[in-house]
Design a protein around this motif. Structure first.
Motif, short mmCIF file in Angstrom:
data_model
loop_
_atom_site.label_atom_id
_atom_site.label_comp_id
_atom_site.label_asym_id
_atom_site.label_seq_id
_atom_site.Cartn_x
_atom_site.Cartn_y
_atom_site.Cartn_z
N GLN A 1 0.86 -1.15 0.06
CA GLN A 1 0.15 -0.03 0.08
C GLN A 1 0.79 1.24 0.07
OE1 GLN A 1 -2.38 -1.30 3.70
NE2 GLN A 1 -4.01 -0.22 2.36
N ILE A 2 2.07 1.22 0.05
CA ILE A 2 3.12 2.16 0.19
C ILE A 2 4.18 1.86 -0.88
CG2 ILE A 2 4.75 3.53 1.41
CD1 ILE A 2 3.36 2.53 4.14
N LEU A 3 4.38 2.93 -1.63
CA LEU A 3 5.31 2.87 -3.04
C LEU A 3 6.58 3.66 -2.45
CD1 LEU A 3 6.03 2.05 -5.77
CD2 LEU A 3 4.81 4.00 -6.59
N LEU A 4 7.61 3.20 -2.72
CA LEU A 4 8.76 3.97 -2.46
C LEU A 4 9.51 4.03 -3.56
CD1 LEU A 4 11.05 4.65 -0.19
CD2 LEU A 4 12.10 2.81 -0.27
N THR A 5 9.85 5.28 -4.01
CA THR A 5 10.51 5.65 -5.28
C THR A 5 11.61 6.72 -5.01
OG1 THR A 5 10.11 5.76 -7.75
CG2 THR A 5 8.68 6.98 -6.05
N ARG A 6 12.10 7.10 -6.09
CA ARG A 6 13.13 8.22 -6.07
C ARG A 6 12.97 9.77 -6.57
NH1 ARG A 6 17.63 6.52 -3.58
NH2 ARG A 6 18.02 4.11 -4.14
N GLU A 7 13.35 10.35 -7.56
CA GLU A 7 13.39 11.66 -7.94
C GLU A 7 12.47 12.06 -8.81
OE1 GLU A 7 16.88 13.98 -8.39
OE2 GLU A 7 18.08 12.78 -6.95
N ASN A 8 11.53 12.95 -9.07
CA ASN A 8 10.68 13.56 -9.97
C ASN A 8 9.71 12.52 -10.45
OD1 ASN A 8 10.25 15.55 -11.96
ND2 ASN A 8 11.42 14.72 -13.41
N ALA B 1 6.50 15.61 -9.64
CA ALA B 1 6.28 16.30 -10.44
C ALA B 1 5.03 17.15 -9.83
CB ALA B 1 5.82 16.11 -11.52
N ASP B 2 4.98 18.44 -9.94
CA ASP B 2 4.00 19.46 -9.37
C ASP B 2 2.60 19.07 -9.66
OD1 ASP B 2 5.92 20.86 -8.24
OD2 ASP B 2 5.92 22.57 -9.59
#
Length: 220
Positions: free
Chosen positions: A78-85, A113-114
């Motif tokens: 249920q929780i996604l861990l990722t990097r930049e942008n 991203a905004d």
């Protein structure tokens, strides 16, 4: 919109920078006009080795065994861990629809991203930006411990690790309130429905020609 107050969930890693919205849900799956049903197409080009088309049964396709979400240890995350942008590219709202429909309620990343970041809040997803060193550490902990879970408390703005360490995160106050109360943009507007109705009634009395062409004053 479903409220987000707290969550204790399994963490799945996606160790990539610059995941764009076309990678989140490819363009060929964007023909539906409802918000549900996109979860089976999430990260389609990463999850599968063959090219997918709308209407295909995912069970008949060849999965990429090296992709993290296909590994048994991350099923039900249920929780996604990722990097930049994360979420860069086009502004399609289908991206958070697919993430939510798949089962993720929160995303931890270095940055977002905004437009994608804003769309998450409109759909009941909590995106959390954390320092790159902390994200690096979480990736190592997730890899080292099968069944790694985090507890997120939105009201307290904290994340608790399996070792009981508490991590703080920042969030805009208005977005926090919207998630806690389950309010999307329409619901926030409807909270002022009585005031809007009174204003419309006042305008109708003061400038009736705006509402009834028969009341339009003659032009001399």
């Amino acid at each position: 919109m479903e409220a987000f107050t707290s969550l204790t969930g399994l963490v799945a890693p996606l160790d990539r920078n610059n995941i764009d919205t076309d990678a989140i849900v490819p363009k060929q799956f964007l023909k539906a006009i409802v918000r549900t049903g996109y979860g089976k197409h999430l990260f389609d080009e990463l999850r599968f080795l063959d090219e997918g088309e709308l209407g295909q049964d995912p069970a008949t396709r060849q999965q990429n065994p090296r992709f993290s979400l296909n590994q048994p240890r991350y099923q039900g995350a249920q929780i996604l861990l990722t990097r930049e942008n994360f979420g860069c590219g086009s502004s399609r709202e289908h991206a958070p629809w697919a993430i939510l429909d798949y089962g993720f309620r929160s995303i931890l990343a270095v940055s977002f991203a905004d437009i994608f970041y804003d769309n998450c809040f409109k759909n009941g997803i909590l995106p959390i930006a954390l320092d790159v060193a902390l994200i690096d550490r979480l990736f190592k902990e997730v890899e080292a411990a099968e069944g790694y879970r985090l507890s997120i408390d939105l009201a307290a703005q904290t994340i608790t690790t399996p070792s009981r360490e508490t991590l703080d995160f920042e969030i805009d106050a208005s977005r926090k309130r919207s998630l806690l109360e389950g309010l999307d943009d329409i619901a926030i507007t409807l909270a002022d429905a009585d005031a809007i109705r009174r204003y419309e009634q006042l305008r109708a009395r003061q400038e009736p020609w705006l509402f009834d062409p028969a009341c339009r004053p003659a032009i001399s």
